[in-house]
Design an enzyme around this catalytic site. Structure first.
Site, PDB file in Angstrom:
ATOM      1  N   GLY A  83      -0.529  15.731  -3.520  1.00 28.32           N
ATOM      2  CA  GLY A  83       0.281  14.523  -3.721  1.00 28.32           C
ATOM      3  C   GLY A  83       0.556  14.134  -5.152  1.00 28.32           C
ATOM      4  O   GLY A  83       1.604  13.572  -5.454  1.00 28.32           O
ATOM      5  N   ASP A 106      -1.831  10.161  -6.284  1.00 22.47           N
ATOM      6  CA  ASP A 106      -0.528   9.572  -5.974  1.00 22.47           C
ATOM      7  C   ASP A 106      -0.677   8.169  -5.414  1.00 22.47           C
ATOM      8  O   ASP A 106      -0.004   7.243  -5.826  1.00 22.47           O
ATOM      9  CB  ASP A 106       0.242  10.478  -4.989  1.00 22.47           C
ATOM     10  CG  ASP A 106      -0.572  10.855  -3.750  1.00 22.47           C
ATOM     11  OD1 ASP A 106      -1.772  10.505  -3.669  1.00 22.47           O
ATOM     12  OD2 ASP A 106      -0.016  11.521  -2.858  1.00 22.47           O
ATOM     13  N   ASP A 109      -5.366   4.586  -0.736  1.00 21.69           N
ATOM     14  CA  ASP A 109      -5.180   3.898   0.545  1.00 21.69           C
ATOM     15  C   ASP A 109      -6.561   3.372   0.973  1.00 21.69           C
ATOM     16  O   ASP A 109      -6.993   2.327   0.500  1.00 21.69           O
ATOM     17  CB  ASP A 109      -4.590   4.946   1.499  1.00 21.69           C
ATOM     18  CG  ASP A 109      -4.185   4.415   2.850  1.00 21.69           C
ATOM     19  OD1 ASP A 109      -3.610   3.330   2.920  1.00 21.69           O
ATOM     20  OD2 ASP A 109      -4.443   5.103   3.855  1.00 21.69           O
ATOM     21  N   LYS A 134      -2.598   0.656  -2.407  1.00 23.93           N
ATOM     22  CA  LYS A 134      -2.457  -0.152  -1.185  1.00 23.93           C
ATOM     23  C   LYS A 134      -3.780  -0.865  -0.954  1.00 23.93           C
ATOM     24  O   LYS A 134      -4.563  -0.459  -0.086  1.00 23.93           O
ATOM     25  CB  LYS A 134      -2.244   0.795   0.010  1.00 23.93           C
ATOM     26  CG  LYS A 134      -0.838   1.002   0.494  1.00 23.93           C
ATOM     27  CD  LYS A 134      -0.898   1.719   1.849  1.00 23.93           C
ATOM     28  CE  LYS A 134       0.121   2.798   1.961  1.00 23.93           C
ATOM     29  NZ  LYS A 134       0.007   3.570   3.230  1.00 23.93           N
ATOM     30  N   PHE A 148       4.158   2.988   5.080  1.00 22.85           N
ATOM     31  CA  PHE A 148       3.976   4.408   4.821  1.00 22.85           C
ATOM     32  C   PHE A 148       5.027   4.850   3.828  1.00 22.85           C
ATOM     33  O   PHE A 148       6.222   4.691   4.054  1.00 22.85           O
ATOM     34  CB  PHE A 148       4.044   5.238   6.106  1.00 22.85           C
ATOM     35  CG  PHE A 148       3.406   6.583   5.905  1.00 22.85           C
ATOM     36  CD1 PHE A 148       2.037   6.724   5.983  1.00 22.85           C
ATOM     37  CD2 PHE A 148       4.178   7.685   5.572  1.00 22.85           C
ATOM     38  CE1 PHE A 148       1.435   7.954   5.739  1.00 22.85           C
ATOM     39  CE2 PHE A 148       3.584   8.924   5.330  1.00 22.85           C
ATOM     40  CZ  PHE A 148       2.216   9.054   5.418  1.00 22.85           C
ATOM     41  N   ARG A 205       8.584  15.310  -0.193  1.00 21.17           N
ATOM     42  CA  ARG A 205       7.948  15.421  -1.518  1.00 21.17           C
ATOM     43  C   ARG A 205       8.979  15.560  -2.625  1.00 21.17           C
ATOM     44  O   ARG A 205       8.738  15.188  -3.762  1.00 21.17           O
ATOM     45  CB  ARG A 205       7.014  16.641  -1.581  1.00 21.17           C
ATOM     46  CG  ARG A 205       5.745  16.526  -0.765  1.00 21.17           C
ATOM     47  CD  ARG A 205       4.748  17.601  -1.187  1.00 21.17           C
ATOM     48  NE  ARG A 205       3.744  17.855  -0.179  1.00 21.17           N
ATOM     49  CZ  ARG A 205       2.588  17.185  -0.066  1.00 21.17           C
ATOM     50  NH1 ARG A 205       2.306  16.219  -0.909  1.00 21.17           N
ATOM     51  NH2 ARG A 205       1.731  17.478   0.881  1.00 21.17           N
TER      52      ARG A 205
HETATM   53  P1  IMP Z   1      -7.283   7.569   1.041  1.00 19.19           P
HETATM   54  O1  IMP Z   1      -8.352   8.604   0.980  1.00 19.19           O
HETATM   55  O2  IMP Z   1      -7.249   6.867   2.379  1.00 19.19           O
HETATM   56  O3  IMP Z   1      -7.295   6.601  -0.103  1.00 19.19           O
HETATM   57  O4  IMP Z   1      -5.918   8.307   1.044  1.00 19.19           O
HETATM   58  C1  IMP Z   1      -5.466   8.914  -0.066  1.00 19.19           C
HETATM   59  C2  IMP Z   1      -4.477   9.987   0.245  1.00 19.19           C
HETATM   60  O5  IMP Z   1      -3.828   9.829   1.512  1.00 19.19           O
HETATM   61  C3  IMP Z   1      -3.402   9.883  -0.786  1.00 19.19           C
HETATM   62  O6  IMP Z   1      -3.746  10.647  -1.907  1.00 19.19           O
HETATM   63  C4  IMP Z   1      -2.212  10.412  -0.058  1.00 19.19           C
HETATM   64  O7  IMP Z   1      -2.139  11.817  -0.204  1.00 19.19           O
HETATM   65  C5  IMP Z   1      -2.451  10.059   1.387  1.00 19.19           C
HETATM   66  N1  IMP Z   1      -1.733   8.821   1.732  1.00 19.19           N
HETATM   67  C6  IMP Z   1      -2.220   7.572   1.827  1.00 19.19           C
HETATM   68  N2  IMP Z   1      -1.262   6.684   2.126  1.00 19.19           N
HETATM   69  C7  IMP Z   1      -0.119   7.405   2.210  1.00 19.19           C
HETATM   70  C8  IMP Z   1       1.261   7.057   2.472  1.00 19.19           C
HETATM   71  O8  IMP Z   1       1.665   5.888   2.673  1.00 19.19           O
HETATM   72  N3  IMP Z   1       2.133   8.095   2.457  1.00 19.19           N
HETATM   73  C9  IMP Z   1       1.761   9.387   2.229  1.00 19.19           C
HETATM   74  N4  IMP Z   1       0.505   9.744   1.973  1.00 19.19           N
HETATM   75  C10 IMP Z   1      -0.421   8.767   1.967  1.00 19.19           C
HETATM   76 MG    MG Z   2      -3.162  12.519  -2.120  1.00 24.22          MG
END
Ligand code: IMP
Ligand code: MG
Length: 179
Positions: free
Chosen positions: A43, A102, A105, A133, A154, A167
């Site tokens: 990402g 990127d 979340d 987020k 999203f 992408r």
């Molecule tokens: P986390 O581990 O839940 O913080 O998620 C992180 C990863 O999930 C990010 O680096 C993204 O690759 C993917 N991700 C989280 N939210 C989104 C979104 O809204 N769109 C696309 N990818 C996301």
């Molecule tokens: Mg990622």
């Protein structure tokens, strides 16, 4: 675009470009010129490519490495478990690390990567994400440098995918109807 799916532009390319320049200035002010930017694949690859050149304009000479993690499957809901697929070389010991993603979340991916790198005798580690987020956070993590805060939608584009699509988009869109 599949039926029922729609994309609304959140940040266009010029808006992202301006913010990336600002982020680079903030990073150099806080970390100095000698740092290694470690991007989380896939990402962060577009963001990191722009960020290292903005860092150069801000006076830094960043090294570049990548970590490859996997947590998402093909949908929009995180599998919840993070796996390491590709590691950085061992010679990052003693360096100042800027961990770059990127989007943060739940925070699990960047927290996992930060823990892993902190075990390598590095001097310092700070985290940078283009998008944050915070409403979705499940672990106690506040990124040091944030490009833009986004609501619980999203997003895709500028290196970020929805089921491996989008992408290539130069800007960032909210995918509506994403499952
Ligand atoms: P986390 O581990 O839940 O913080 O998620 C992180 C990863 O999930 C990010 O680096 C993204 O690759 C993917 N991700 C989280 N939210 C989104 C979104 O809204 N769109 C696309 N990818 C996301
Ligand atoms: Mg990622």
């Amino acid at each position: 675009m599949p039926p029922g799916e729609d994309a609304r532009v959140l940040f266009d390319a010029p808006t992202i470009a301006r913010r990336v320049e600002g982020l680079a200035d903030e990073i150099v002010a806080a970390m100095g010129e000698r740092l290694v930017a470690v991007g989380l694949l896939k990402g962060a690859f577009v963001f990191l490519a722009d960020l290292i050149r903005a860092l150069d304009r801000a006076g830094a000479r960043p090294g570049v490495e990548f970590l490859r993690l996997s947590s998402y499957g093909l949908g929009t809901v995180s599998a919840g478990q993070v796996h390491l697929i590709g590691d950085v070389p061992t010679d990052i010991a003693g360096r100042r690390i800027l961990l770059v993603d990127d989007i943060v979340d739940t925070g699990r991916s960047i927290a996992y990567a930060a823990t892993l790198l902190r075990q390598r005798d590095i001097t310092d580690l700070k985290t940078c994400t283009l998008l944050d987020k915070p409403s979705r956070r499940e672990v106690d993590l506040v990124p040091d440098f944030v490009g833009f805060e986004v609501p619980d939608v999203f997003v895709a584009g500028y290196g970020i995918d929805y089921a491996e699509r989008y992408r290539h988009l130069p800007g960032i869109v909210a995918v509506e109807g994403a499952k």
